[in-house]
Write a protein that holds these residues in place. Structure first.
Motif, PDB file in Angstrom:
ATOM      1  N   GLY A   1       0.772  -1.219   0.000  1.00  0.00           N
ATOM      2  CA  GLY A   1       0.000   0.000   0.000  1.00  0.00           C
ATOM      3  C   GLY A   1       0.808   1.277   0.000  1.00  0.00           C
ATOM      4  O   GLY A   1       0.314   2.325   0.387  1.00  0.00           O
ATOM      5  N   MET A   2       2.049   1.208  -0.431  1.00  0.00           N
ATOM      6  CA  MET A   2       2.878   2.396  -0.440  1.00  0.00           C
ATOM      7  C   MET A   2       2.640   3.247  -1.684  1.00  0.00           C
ATOM      8  O   MET A   2       3.213   4.324  -1.807  1.00  0.00           O
ATOM      9  CB  MET A   2       4.357   2.025  -0.370  1.00  0.00           C
ATOM     10  CG  MET A   2       4.782   1.446   0.937  1.00  0.00           C
ATOM     11  SD  MET A   2       6.553   1.133   0.876  1.00  0.00           S
ATOM     12  CE  MET A   2       6.888   0.889   2.595  1.00  0.00           C
ATOM     13  N   ALA A   3       1.807   2.763  -2.577  1.00  0.00           N
ATOM     14  CA  ALA A   3       1.603   3.488  -3.830  1.00  0.00           C
ATOM     15  C   ALA A   3       1.125   4.913  -3.581  1.00  0.00           C
ATOM     16  O   ALA A   3       1.425   5.811  -4.353  1.00  0.00           O
ATOM     17  CB  ALA A   3       0.619   2.734  -4.721  1.00  0.00           C
ATOM     18  N   GLY A   4       0.396   5.162  -2.489  1.00  0.00           N
ATOM     19  CA  GLY A   4      -0.083   6.505  -2.183  1.00  0.00           C
ATOM     20  C   GLY A   4       0.899   7.337  -1.390  1.00  0.00           C
ATOM     21  O   GLY A   4       0.642   8.503  -1.105  1.00  0.00           O
TER      22      GLY A   4
ATOM     23  N   ASP B   1       9.606  10.535  -1.035  1.00  0.00           N
ATOM     24  CA  ASP B   1      10.490  10.618   0.130  1.00  0.00           C
ATOM     25  C   ASP B   1      10.179   9.523   1.144  1.00  0.00           C
ATOM     26  O   ASP B   1      11.089   8.922   1.717  1.00  0.00           O
ATOM     27  CB  ASP B   1      10.382  11.991   0.804  1.00  0.00           C
ATOM     28  CG  ASP B   1      11.082  13.085   0.016  1.00  0.00           C
ATOM     29  OD1 ASP B   1      11.906  12.759  -0.876  1.00  0.00           O
ATOM     30  OD2 ASP B   1      10.807  14.262   0.297  1.00  0.00           O
ATOM     31  N   ASP B   2       8.874   9.264   1.380  1.00  0.00           N
ATOM     32  CA  ASP B   2       8.484   8.214   2.319  1.00  0.00           C
ATOM     33  C   ASP B   2       8.892   6.831   1.814  1.00  0.00           C
ATOM     34  O   ASP B   2       9.340   5.985   2.579  1.00  0.00           O
ATOM     35  CB  ASP B   2       6.975   8.251   2.577  1.00  0.00           C
ATOM     36  CG  ASP B   2       6.558   9.463   3.401  1.00  0.00           C
ATOM     37  OD1 ASP B   2       7.430  10.069   4.061  1.00  0.00           O
ATOM     38  OD2 ASP B   2       5.354   9.793   3.375  1.00  0.00           O
ATOM     39  N   ILE B   3       8.738   6.606   0.516  1.00  0.00           N
ATOM     40  CA  ILE B   3       9.155   5.321  -0.072  1.00  0.00           C
ATOM     41  C   ILE B   3      10.668   5.169   0.031  1.00  0.00           C
ATOM     42  O   ILE B   3      11.164   4.111   0.411  1.00  0.00           O
ATOM     43  CB  ILE B   3       8.668   5.203  -1.531  1.00  0.00           C
ATOM     44  CG1 ILE B   3       7.143   5.103  -1.554  1.00  0.00           C
ATOM     45  CG2 ILE B   3       9.298   3.993  -2.222  1.00  0.00           C
ATOM     46  CD1 ILE B   3       6.531   5.213  -2.932  1.00  0.00           C
ATOM     47  N   ASP B   4      11.394   6.238  -0.275  1.00  0.00           N
ATOM     48  CA  ASP B   4      12.852   6.199  -0.155  1.00  0.00           C
ATOM     49  C   ASP B   4      13.271   5.913   1.279  1.00  0.00           C
ATOM     50  O   ASP B   4      14.209   5.140   1.522  1.00  0.00           O
ATOM     51  CB  ASP B   4      13.488   7.510  -0.623  1.00  0.00           C
ATOM     52  CG  ASP B   4      13.424   7.688  -2.132  1.00  0.00           C
ATOM     53  OD1 ASP B   4      13.182   6.684  -2.852  1.00  0.00           O
ATOM     54  OD2 ASP B   4      13.606   8.833  -2.596  1.00  0.00           O
ATOM     55  N   HIS B   5      12.575   6.515   2.237  1.00  0.00           N
ATOM     56  CA  HIS B   5      12.893   6.280   3.651  1.00  0.00           C
ATOM     57  C   HIS B   5      12.645   4.806   4.021  1.00  0.00           C
ATOM     58  O   HIS B   5      13.468   4.188   4.705  1.00  0.00           O
ATOM     59  CB  HIS B   5      12.062   7.206   4.547  1.00  0.00           C
ATOM     60  CG  HIS B   5      12.316   7.014   6.000  1.00  0.00           C
ATOM     61  ND1 HIS B   5      13.491   7.395   6.611  1.00  0.00           N
ATOM     62  CD2 HIS B   5      11.558   6.443   6.963  1.00  0.00           C
ATOM     63  CE1 HIS B   5      13.444   7.079   7.889  1.00  0.00           C
ATOM     64  NE2 HIS B   5      12.284   6.498   8.125  1.00  0.00           N
TER      65      HIS B   5
END
Length: 146
Positions: free
Chosen positions: A51-54, A58-62
């Motif tokens: 569910g990281m698509a949203g 920066d949050d995905i990179d973290h």
């Protein structure tokens, strides 16, 4: 192989097989006098599945960096006192096999040393799907440790 080995790339995920591969790679790097780079690929499928698509980039990179750090820490722990002082670390996001092949293609002096199977729950009879794809598509030398 037409190019001398200038670097050893070790894909890691914190698994026992990756840790066996990194121990072998550390000895090979020392024998050849070349640097060793740990390479963690945060699977793009994970971004979609959990569910990281949203989430923001920066949050995905973290999240990718946090997962990579756990794998790097397990790898360094497995090496113990045998860890070379100059190990470099790199993280990428994408399909693990494609990212490993891409990295190796960008520098023809890279030798890939990797474990036969990682943390994936999917089982294969002979090789893990990532090691199988890398061994079939990489133009640089690939050593698979069982």
């Amino acid at each position: 192989m037409n190019h001398p080995v200038k670097e050893i790339l070790v894909p890691v995920d914190g698994s026992d097989n990756a840790n066996r591969a990194v121990k072998f790679a550390a000895g090979m790097a020392a024998a050849l006098g070349v640097p060793m780079r740990l390479f963690y690929v945060f699977p793009a499928a994970s971004v979609e599945v959990i569910g990281m698509a949203g989430m923001s980039r920066d949050d995905i990179d973290h999240a990718a960096q946090a997962a990579a750090q756990r794998a790097f820490d397990k790898t360094r722990e497995a090496l113990g006192d045998d860890a070379p002082k100059d190990i470099e670390e790199e993280t990428s996001i994408g399909d693990p096999a494609e990212e490993i092949v891409r990295y190796a293609e960008d520098d023809p002096g890279v030798m890939v040393i990797m474990g036969r199977r990682g943390l994936s729950r999917m089982k294969s009879l002979v090789l893990g799907s990532v090691s199988d794809k890398v061994s079939r598509h990489a133009k640089s030398p690939v050593t698979i440790i069982t």
